[in-house]
Structures are given as structure tokens and as C-alpha cells.
Design a protein around this motif. Structure first.
Motif, PDB file in Angstrom:
ATOM      1  N   UNK A  62      69.942 -27.144  85.651  1.00  0.00           N
ATOM      2  CA  UNK A  62      69.609 -25.755  85.319  1.00  0.00           C
ATOM      3  C   UNK A  62      69.344 -25.671  83.828  1.00  0.00           C
ATOM      4  N   UNK A  63      68.133 -25.264  83.485  1.00  0.00           N
ATOM      5  CA  UNK A  63      67.711 -25.226  82.078  1.00  0.00           C
ATOM      6  C   UNK A  63      67.102 -23.865  81.767  1.00  0.00           C
ATOM      7  N   UNK A  64      67.550 -23.229  80.695  1.00  0.00           N
ATOM      8  CA  UNK A  64      67.003 -21.926  80.294  1.00  0.00           C
ATOM      9  C   UNK A  64      65.703 -22.152  79.533  1.00  0.00           C
ATOM     10  N   UNK A  65      64.615 -21.600  80.063  1.00  0.00           N
ATOM     11  CA  UNK A  65      63.318 -21.728  79.407  1.00  0.00           C
ATOM     12  C   UNK A  65      63.165 -20.729  78.273  1.00  0.00           C
ATOM     13  N   UNK A  66      63.712 -19.516  78.443  1.00  0.00           N
ATOM     14  CA  UNK A  66      63.608 -18.512  77.386  1.00  0.00           C
ATOM     15  C   UNK A  66      63.781 -17.102  77.915  1.00  0.00           C
ATOM     16  N   UNK A  67      63.790 -16.184  76.978  1.00  0.00           N
ATOM     17  CA  UNK A  67      63.990 -14.756  77.253  1.00  0.00           C
ATOM     18  C   UNK A  67      62.676 -14.116  77.690  1.00  0.00           C
ATOM     19  N   UNK A  68      62.709 -13.352  78.770  1.00  0.00           N
ATOM     20  CA  UNK A  68      61.518 -12.642  79.255  1.00  0.00           C
ATOM     21  C   UNK A  68      61.394 -11.340  78.472  1.00  0.00           C
TER      22      UNK A  68
ATOM     23  N   UNK B  47      70.490  -9.727  79.949  1.00  0.00           N
ATOM     24  CA  UNK B  47      69.063  -9.868  79.641  1.00  0.00           C
ATOM     25  C   UNK B  47      68.395 -10.742  80.698  1.00  0.00           C
ATOM     26  N   UNK B  48      67.074 -10.612  80.793  1.00  0.00           N
ATOM     27  CA  UNK B  48      66.317 -11.357  81.796  1.00  0.00           C
ATOM     28  C   UNK B  48      65.788 -12.646  81.174  1.00  0.00           C
ATOM     29  N   UNK B  49      65.990 -13.750  81.876  1.00  0.00           N
ATOM     30  CA  UNK B  49      65.548 -15.052  81.387  1.00  0.00           C
ATOM     31  C   UNK B  49      64.751 -15.779  82.468  1.00  0.00           C
ATOM     32  N   UNK B  50      63.914 -16.690  82.007  1.00  0.00           N
ATOM     33  CA  UNK B  50      63.267 -17.638  82.911  1.00  0.00           C
ATOM     34  C   UNK B  50      64.073 -18.925  82.854  1.00  0.00           C
ATOM     35  N   UNK B  51      64.379 -19.488  84.013  1.00  0.00           N
ATOM     36  CA  UNK B  51      65.103 -20.749  84.053  1.00  0.00           C
ATOM     37  C   UNK B  51      64.369 -21.721  84.961  1.00  0.00           C
ATOM     38  N   UNK B  52      64.581 -22.980  84.692  1.00  0.00           N
ATOM     39  CA  UNK B  52      64.100 -24.029  85.595  1.00  0.00           C
ATOM     40  C   UNK B  52      65.331 -24.600  86.288  1.00  0.00           C
ATOM     41  N   UNK B  53      65.381 -24.441  87.604  1.00  0.00           N
ATOM     42  CA  UNK B  53      66.541 -24.857  88.401  1.00  0.00           C
ATOM     43  C   UNK B  53      66.124 -26.045  89.266  1.00  0.00           C
ATOM     44  N   UNK B  54      66.411 -27.237  88.778  1.00  0.00           N
ATOM     45  CA  UNK B  54      66.022 -28.470  89.473  1.00  0.00           C
ATOM     46  C   UNK B  54      64.532 -28.464  89.825  1.00  0.00           C
ATOM     47  N   UNK B  55      63.728 -28.029  88.878  1.00  0.00           N
ATOM     48  CA  UNK B  55      62.281 -28.015  89.060  1.00  0.00           C
ATOM     49  C   UNK B  55      61.723 -26.718  89.596  1.00  0.00           C
ATOM     50  N   UNK B  56      62.593 -25.783  89.971  1.00  0.00           N
ATOM     51  CA  UNK B  56      62.158 -24.498  90.527  1.00  0.00           C
ATOM     52  C   UNK B  56      62.175 -23.438  89.431  1.00  0.00           C
ATOM     53  N   UNK B  57      61.114 -22.652  89.336  1.00  0.00           N
ATOM     54  CA  UNK B  57      61.029 -21.573  88.353  1.00  0.00           C
ATOM     55  C   UNK B  57      61.708 -20.327  88.898  1.00  0.00           C
ATOM     56  N   UNK B  58      62.683 -19.782  88.158  1.00  0.00           N
ATOM     57  CA  UNK B  58      63.407 -18.602  88.610  1.00  0.00           C
ATOM     58  C   UNK B  58      63.519 -17.606  87.458  1.00  0.00           C
ATOM     59  N   UNK B  59      63.450 -16.318  87.815  1.00  0.00           N
ATOM     60  CA  UNK B  59      63.573 -15.232  86.846  1.00  0.00           C
ATOM     61  C   UNK B  59      64.807 -14.418  87.228  1.00  0.00           C
ATOM     62  N   UNK B  60      65.796 -14.343  86.331  1.00  0.00           N
ATOM     63  CA  UNK B  60      67.075 -13.707  86.678  1.00  0.00           C
ATOM     64  C   UNK B  60      67.707 -13.033  85.460  1.00  0.00           C
ATOM     65  N   UNK B  61      68.575 -12.064  85.753  1.00  0.00           N
ATOM     66  CA  UNK B  61      69.524 -11.608  84.751  1.00  0.00           C
ATOM     67  C   UNK B  61      70.573 -12.718  84.602  1.00  0.00           C
ATOM     68  N   UNK B  62      70.976 -13.019  83.385  1.00  0.00           N
ATOM     69  CA  UNK B  62      71.991 -14.044  83.169  1.00  0.00           C
ATOM     70  C   UNK B  62      73.238 -13.434  82.532  1.00  0.00           C
ATOM     71  N   UNK B  63      74.380 -13.965  82.930  1.00  0.00           N
ATOM     72  CA  UNK B  63      75.665 -13.548  82.358  1.00  0.00           C
ATOM     73  C   UNK B  63      76.524 -14.792  82.146  1.00  0.00           C
ATOM     74  N   UNK B  64      77.175 -14.864  81.011  1.00  0.00           N
ATOM     75  CA  UNK B  64      78.110 -15.953  80.758  1.00  0.00           C
ATOM     76  C   UNK B  64      79.410 -15.693  81.518  1.00  0.00           C
TER      77      UNK B  64
END
Length: 248
Positions: free
Chosen positions: A226-232, A178-195
Motif C-alpha cells: 500500500x503506497x500513498x500516491x498523493x493528495x487529491x 483528506x482524500x488521497x490516491x493510493x496504489x494498493x498492490x497495483x490497484x488504484x484507489x481513491x479514499x479518505x485516509x485516517x491514521x
């Protein structure tokens, strides 16, 4: 906090009133399956008061089965000071729902003027309106929804640079692919995430040709903030150009 056990009572109320899930769904401009899900999951907390009013029952009773089922009388007072029972005057009344939901807008911005260090914060001068039906169809609580812009072409052909995104902060658990928005050390990134094993995390771009996978170990996730902001759950793209009309 009392557990939400409203599902069976909600189902019984609809059956008693001879209201189908399709009919009730039409009122909310959502799918019948979403309403049917409430039979087992219960009425969502953010809908409890509204559903209780529509079905003319006490919201606490609907949620827990405790207390009186009937609504407390709704009183209105006229200009002369006379008190009336509003339900008796109006008969069956309808709660008017707003068609759109206004969502706060978040963006990556410098922490201080001239600083290269950024963070993701709300922009009080911007907001985005979405049809409430979009959120209801995906069971997104409006209070958890925010918007932002896609920056860069790492998700190109799926989500173009400059697209507006909607994010459900109520869903931060990683569901692979699924696609998530994350904050990576203050940077906004939109990515597919996998455990990954060992609590590691893989970030995957749609534009894999230019942006190879990134894998972060558990300690790196913490060290790099690295912090997950939520699901896009929604995005929109405006065409970058208007086509020229031939033969003019």
C-alpha cells in the motif's frame, strides 16, 4: 543545500516597490493570503526564479541573502553583432506566464497482456490541462501534479465514477479525513485516509453504505504494497446525460 530564508527579503522588496500583496497576487491570479504566506514560509522554490526576475534581483540572494542583490546584466546581441543591455532597452519588463499547466495522466493497467496483475503507470498518450491558478491557490508544485480517473462508485456522490482527478504527489503525509490516491498492490484507489494507533491505516469511502471502512495494520500495509500516491486536490464530473427539452 541552502535554507530558503527569502520571506523577509521578499516582504521588504514589495514594500520598497509599494506593491501590496493583493496587487502581487493579481499578477499570479491567486489569493492575497497565499502571497502573504510567503512572508513567513519564503517564496516557493518553484517560483523563486520567476519572482526574482520580476523584482529584478538575484534569485540566489533572494533565497539565501548571500551574494549580490542585483541581477547580472542581461545582454542581447543584434544581427550586426552589437551587444546591448536588455534591461536598459526594455525598461521594466514582464514575464509572461502560461495560463494552463499540462499534467501527465496515470492509470491502472495490466503489467503484461492477459495478466491480472496491475500497476499504476503514466499513459504517454493522455494529459490533462488545468488553470495554473488552481495549483497556485493550493500551493501545488506543477512538477508534483498528476491526473487520473475515478474508477467505481466507492466515492459516489462526492466523486462520481469516471471523474478526472488531480493529485499532488508532494503531499503524501496523512492528514485525517483528506482524500488521497493510493496504489494498493497495483490497484488504484481513491479514499479518505485516517491514521490509526500502531501505524495502522483506515481507508474510508464516501459511499459507506456499500463500502465499509477498511483497516490495515502496519505489517499489512507493507505486505500488501500500500503506497500513498498523493493528495487529491481537484476533481471534475461530466453529467452522464443531457436532459430532454419539453414541449418540442
Amino acid at each position: 543545500m541552502k535554507k530558503n530564508t527569502s520571506g523577509p527579503r521578499f516582504k521588504a522588496l514589495l514594500e520598497e516597490a509599494k506593491i501590496t500583496t493583493t496587487g502581487f497576487a493579481a499578477f499570479w491570479d491567486t489569493e492575497a493570503q497565499n502571497i502573504h504566506n510567503w512572508y513567513t514560509r519564503g517564496v516557493p522554490a518553484y517560483r523563486m526564479e520567476e519572482v526574482a526576475r520580476i523584482l529584478s534581483v538575484n534569485s540566489h540572494w533572494l533565497k539565501t541573502g548571500e551574494g549580490p542583490q542585483d541581477l547580472a546584466p542581461l545582454r542581447v546581441v543584434d544581427e550586426s553583432g552589437n551587444t546591448f543591455n536588455a534591461q536598459a532597452i526594455r525598461g521594466i519588463y514582464t514575464v509572461i506566464e502560461p495560463v494552463d499547466v499540462e499534467l501527465p495522466f496515470y492509470k491502472e493497467t495490466a503489467k503484461a497482456p492477459g495478466s491480472y496483475k496491475t500497476h499504476v503507470v503514466e499513459d504517454p498518450n493522455q494529459s490533462i490541462r488545468l488553470p495554473r491558478s488552481h495549483l497556485d491557490a493550493l500551493e501545488v508544485n506543477p512538477r508534483d501534479a498528476i491526473c487520473t480517473h475515478m474508477i467505481g462508485n466507492s466515492m459516489g456522490e462526492k466523486i462520481e465514477d469516471g471523474s478526472t482527478l488531480a493529485i499532488d504527489r508532494g503531499l503524501t503525509q496523512i492528514i485525517d479525513g483528506e482524500i488521497y490516491a493510493i496504489e494498493h498492490d497495483g490497484m488504484l484507489r481513491i479514499k479518505y485516509l485516517h491514521r490509526m494507533p500502531g501505524n495502522a491505516l483506515r481507508l474510508r469511502s464516501h459511499n459507506k453504505a456499500e463500502y465499509p471502512d477498511e483497516i490495515f495494520r502496519a505489517e499489512q500495509i507493507e505486505d500488501q504494497n500500500i503506497r500513498i500516491l498523493g493528495w487529491v486536490f481537484w476533481w471534475s464530473t461530466l453529467n452522464k446525460r443531457r436532459p430532454s427539452v419539453p414541449f418540442l
